[in-house]
Enzyme design. Structure first.
Site, PDB file in Angstrom:
ATOM      1  CE  LYS A   1      -4.155  -2.157   0.979  1.00  0.00           C
ATOM      2  NZ  LYS A   1      -4.535  -2.880   2.187  1.00  0.00           N
TER       3      LYS A   1
ATOM      4  CE  LYS B   1      -7.051 -12.944  -6.386  1.00  0.00           C
ATOM      5  NZ  LYS B   1      -7.089 -13.181  -4.930  1.00  0.00           N
TER       6      LYS B   1
ATOM      7  CE  LYS C   1     -14.686  -7.242  -2.451  1.00  0.00           C
ATOM      8  NZ  LYS C   1     -14.453  -6.911  -1.041  1.00  0.00           N
TER       9      LYS C   1
END
Ligand code: TRP
Length: 351
Positions: free
Chosen positions: A128, A210, A213
């Protein structure tokens, strides 16, 4: 009323306590088919056999998304979609993290037992920092402490999460152990629980990694997608000219289409396309991916539709949604306040 004493009345048949299961869902972005088959379907399967707590991690989302304009509707959508997928608010506690202030107090105690050095070494923290160098806030650094508080507040044993969360679980055990050692046994050790062979991994329709979201939206099937988008996305899924010989090994993007078909189509349909694939021979490709995708698109649209519609009904019914949220919070707070009482006693914060 006369009381009859038989020898048996001394025996108390205590019902076996169900094990506590807990997991958290980040409300950033839309839930997709990978979330459904990788997580939500398994939550639904656990709800009878375990004492389940599932929650929306809205405090966690502040570590990366300080702008909260869309947060409320995302939180509502996640709650509604989980119910639409089969979670029963009577059986489980489905709640919102910020409705349980006990978590924040436990976070405070655990923060005193978490060291800057170990927090800085966390893989997700380093990632992050790389992604948002302009906002390396203390919440980001202590993300694993908040997550440990989520888990320990219900003294959970099993935590259904993916591989990427295992380091956080290990840290939660370390904080729990340090607390127990310093103040006395309060917490059992929680472990990641990933369903062994039952875990279905779903790739993006473009064959790159994958479903996601928030990224990669054309390659991801969301539970909120309408029939038309589902068809479009599946018809655009990556394929090739077909196998060059009978019984060839399937490339992973083709295997992924078969995986999806196994999940949402009937066994006869799957068998037909399996047979077509395997019967292919050099220069004579029997399987037609266009037909396969058309069939898959229909079956997928049929699969997602009831979930989408039920979730929309719940989201539009503010009264029902409010009741579900309050019911979840009440159950979660009952358990959380019991743990916090033990914690305060152990630390000596009970005046
Ligand atoms: N960190 C988890 C994720 O990114 C979400 C989460 C927050 C969580 N608190 C939790 C998961 C507690 C399990 C238990 O997916």
């Amino acid at each position: 009323m006369p009381v009859h004493h038989s020898p048996c009345t001394n025996i108390i048949f205590a019902p076996m306590e169900k094990e506590v299961v807990l997991s958290g869902i980040r409300p950033t972005g839309f839930l997709h088919l990978g979330n459904y088959f990788g997580a939500m379907r398994n939550y639904v399967r656990m709800q009878d056999d375990y004492n389940c707590y599932f929650f929306v991690a809205n405090w966690h989302s502040l570590t990366t998304h300080p702008d909260t304009r869309e947060l409320q509707s995302s939180v509502h959508r996640v709650i509604a979609e989980n119910i639409a997928c089969g979670l029963d608010p009577e059986k489980v506690s489905l709640y919102i993290q910020s409705d349980v202030p006990e978590i924040a107090e436990l976070y405070l105690y655990l923060n005193m037992l978490a060291y800057k050095g170990e927090l800085e070494k966390t893989v997700t923290f380093k990632e992050k920092v790389r992604l948002q160098p302009e906002n390396v806030n203390a919440g980001l650094l202590t993300y694993p402490v908040l997550m440990a508080s989520d888990i320990l507040i219900h003294r959970a044993l099993k935590v259904p999460v993916g591989k990427d969360q295992e380091q956080h679980l290990e840290m939660a055990r370390n904080f729990a152990e340090r607390f127990n050692y310093r103040y006395g046994e309060v917490f059992p050790m929680p472990y990641a629980f990933n369903f062994g062979g039952d875990l279905v991994r779903i790739m993006g329709l473009d064959g790159n990694g994958k479903m996601s979201k928030s990224e990669n939206q054309l390659a991801t099937l969301y539970l909120a997608d309408d029939d038309e988008s589902i068809r479009k996305k599946i018809m655009k899924a990556k394929t090739d000219q077909g196998p060059a010989e009978p019984n060839a090994v399937k490339p992973d993007y083709i295997e992924n289409l078969f995986t999806l078909m196994r999940l949402v189509s009937g066994p006869d349909t799957v068998k037909k396309f399996e047979d077509d694939f395997n019967a292919s021979s050099s220069g004579n490709c029997v399987i037609r991916y266009g037909d396969m995708k058309k069939q898959l698109a229909e079956d997928m649209a049929g699969f997602i539709k009831p979930i989408r519609e039920k979730a929309a009904d719940i989201q539009n019914n503010k009264e029902l949604l409010g009741r579900i949220i309050r019911q979840g919070a009440d159950k979660a707070r009952a358990s959380a306040s019991e743990t916090l009482k033990l914690v305060r006693q152990a630390v000596g914060m009970n005046y």
